[in-house]
Design a protein around this motif. Structure first.
Motif, PDB file in Angstrom:
ATOM      1  N   ARG A 142       0.840  -1.201   0.000  1.00 56.49           N
ATOM      2  CA  ARG A 142       0.000   0.000   0.000  1.00 56.49           C
ATOM      3  C   ARG A 142       0.868   1.241   0.000  1.00 56.49           C
ATOM      4  NH1 ARG A 142       0.153   2.738   4.809  1.00 56.49           N
ATOM      5  NH2 ARG A 142       0.645   1.573   6.718  1.00 56.49           N
ATOM      6  N   PRO A 143       0.345   2.351  -0.512  1.00 57.18           N
ATOM      7  CA  PRO A 143       1.071   3.618  -0.366  1.00 57.18           C
ATOM      8  C   PRO A 143       1.033   4.063   1.085  1.00 57.18           C
ATOM      9  CG  PRO A 143      -1.088   4.004  -1.312  1.00 57.18           C
ATOM     10  CD  PRO A 143      -0.911   2.508  -1.258  1.00 57.18           C
ATOM     11  N   GLY A 144       1.866   5.026   1.420  1.00 55.51           N
ATOM     12  CA  GLY A 144       1.924   5.492   2.788  1.00 55.51           C
ATOM     13  C   GLY A 144       0.744   6.368   3.163  1.00 55.51           C
ATOM     14  N   ASP A 145       0.468   6.382   4.446  1.00 59.25           N
ATOM     15  CA  ASP A 145      -0.532   7.266   5.033  1.00 59.25           C
ATOM     16  C   ASP A 145       0.244   8.326   5.812  1.00 59.25           C
ATOM     17  OD1 ASP A 145      -2.291   8.118   7.457  1.00 59.25           O
ATOM     18  OD2 ASP A 145      -3.707   7.080   6.143  1.00 59.25           O
ATOM     19  N   PRO A 146      -0.198   9.587   5.833  1.00 57.51           N
ATOM     20  CA  PRO A 146       0.520  10.597   6.609  1.00 57.51           C
ATOM     21  C   PRO A 146       0.788  10.182   8.049  1.00 57.51           C
ATOM     22  CG  PRO A 146      -1.093  11.665   5.208  1.00 57.51           C
ATOM     23  CD  PRO A 146      -1.321  10.186   5.067  1.00 57.51           C
ATOM     24  N   ARG A 147      -0.089   9.365   8.611  1.00 57.02           N
ATOM     25  CA  ARG A 147       0.094   8.923   9.994  1.00 57.02           C
ATOM     26  C   ARG A 147       1.289   7.992  10.142  1.00 57.02           C
ATOM     27  NH1 ARG A 147      -6.047   7.100  10.710  1.00 57.02           N
ATOM     28  NH2 ARG A 147      -5.591   6.570   8.517  1.00 57.02           N
ATOM     29  N   ASP A 148       1.700   7.327   9.059  1.00 52.07           N
ATOM     30  CA  ASP A 148       2.913   6.508   9.119  1.00 52.07           C
ATOM     31  C   ASP A 148       4.122   7.371   9.447  1.00 52.07           C
ATOM     32  OD1 ASP A 148       1.934   3.852   8.361  1.00 52.07           O
ATOM     33  OD2 ASP A 148       1.565   4.719   6.386  1.00 52.07           O
TER      34      ASP A 148
END
Length: 259
Positions: A222-228
């Motif tokens: 999956r692409p990253g989430d800002p929370r990562d």
């Protein structure tokens, strides 16, 4: 799909005072919210506030592309916070030039340096006296990009600026270590944000593929989430990372090739 971690410890960053640049949306907004969740008092800045800007933070509009703008922000932030323990330099932007390096005008090379590199230096240097006063336990996190290690011609100006930020951060970590001030750098990969989506859409249109195809090669699926990225920042500025400085962390789901 991003899996929400266990609730943040609301006391971990209690009493800490933080400034986050570029915190109105995307990665910056997620960092602001995560620091708030950890108990910190947060001032953030961008040119304009958005619906994504966390309401628990103090927002100060500002333009970090000039020395005067960065110094004014630092002064205003110190006035609101009474000091500073955490600085997160996240402000940045890029414009894609599909014509390649020769199509990037001189003024955009300068703009890329001002916003993606020099803004971090100017803000940090304006706040160094306050960080030194706060003493051991203070932390600076600079948000770079995997583009610093994987440059492509249409974004060469952005990649060069982020590579310079990486080098500066390492040198700064060495200089500030005796004072107990830690410095770390994060290089996000493909993270779903409005700015990154616009860049990736430009590449997708040029290649005749979908936006999803651009991030389909992430090994973790999956692409990253800002929370990562925000979770990594929260770790780096906490006492959990009290022996961590001078590092450059790639947070990209395994996308960067091993070289």
């Amino acid at each position: 799909m991003f899996r929400t971690p266990r609730p943040a410890d609301h006391t971990e960053l209690a009493g800490k005072r933080a400034l986050v640049t570029g915190g109105s949306r995307g990665i910056g907004a997620a960092i602001v919210q995560r620091l708030l969740d950890g108990g910190a008092s947060v001032v953030t800045t961008a040119r304009t506030v958005t619906d994504e800007t966390p309401s628990g933070a103090t927002f100060i509009p500002g333009d970090l592309s000039t020395l005067a703008g960065a110094q004014e922000l630092a002064a205003n932030a110190l006035d609101r916070l009474g000091g500073v323990d955490i600085v997160v330099n996240n402000a940045g932007a890029a414009r894609t030039h599909l014509g390649g390096i020769s199509a990037i005008p001189d003024e955009e090379w300068l703009d890329a340096l001002d916003l993606n590199y020099l803004s971090a230096i100017r803000v940090t240097h304006a706040l160094l006296p306050a960080l030194r006063e706060a003493g051991a336990g203070s932390a600076i996190v600079n948000i770079s990009s995997v583009a610093a290690l994987m440059p492509v011609p249409p974004l060469a100006h952005y990649s060069a600026a982020k590579a310079a930020l990486n080098a500066y951060s390492k040198a700064l970590a060495t200089e500030l270590a005796p004072a107990g001030i830690r410095v770390a750098t994060i290089m996000p990969g493909h993270v779903l944000t409005p700015g990154a989506d616009a860049i990736n859409q430009t590449f997708a249109d040029a290649m005749g593929v979908s936006l999803a195809d651009i991030t389909a090669d992430v090994p973790l699926g999956r692409p990253g989430d800002p929370r990562d990225i925000a979770e990594t920042v929260a770790y780096l500025v906490s006492d959990r990372a009290q022996w961590v400085t001078g590092v450059t962390l790639t947070i990209d789901g395994g996308q960067l090739p091993v070289i």
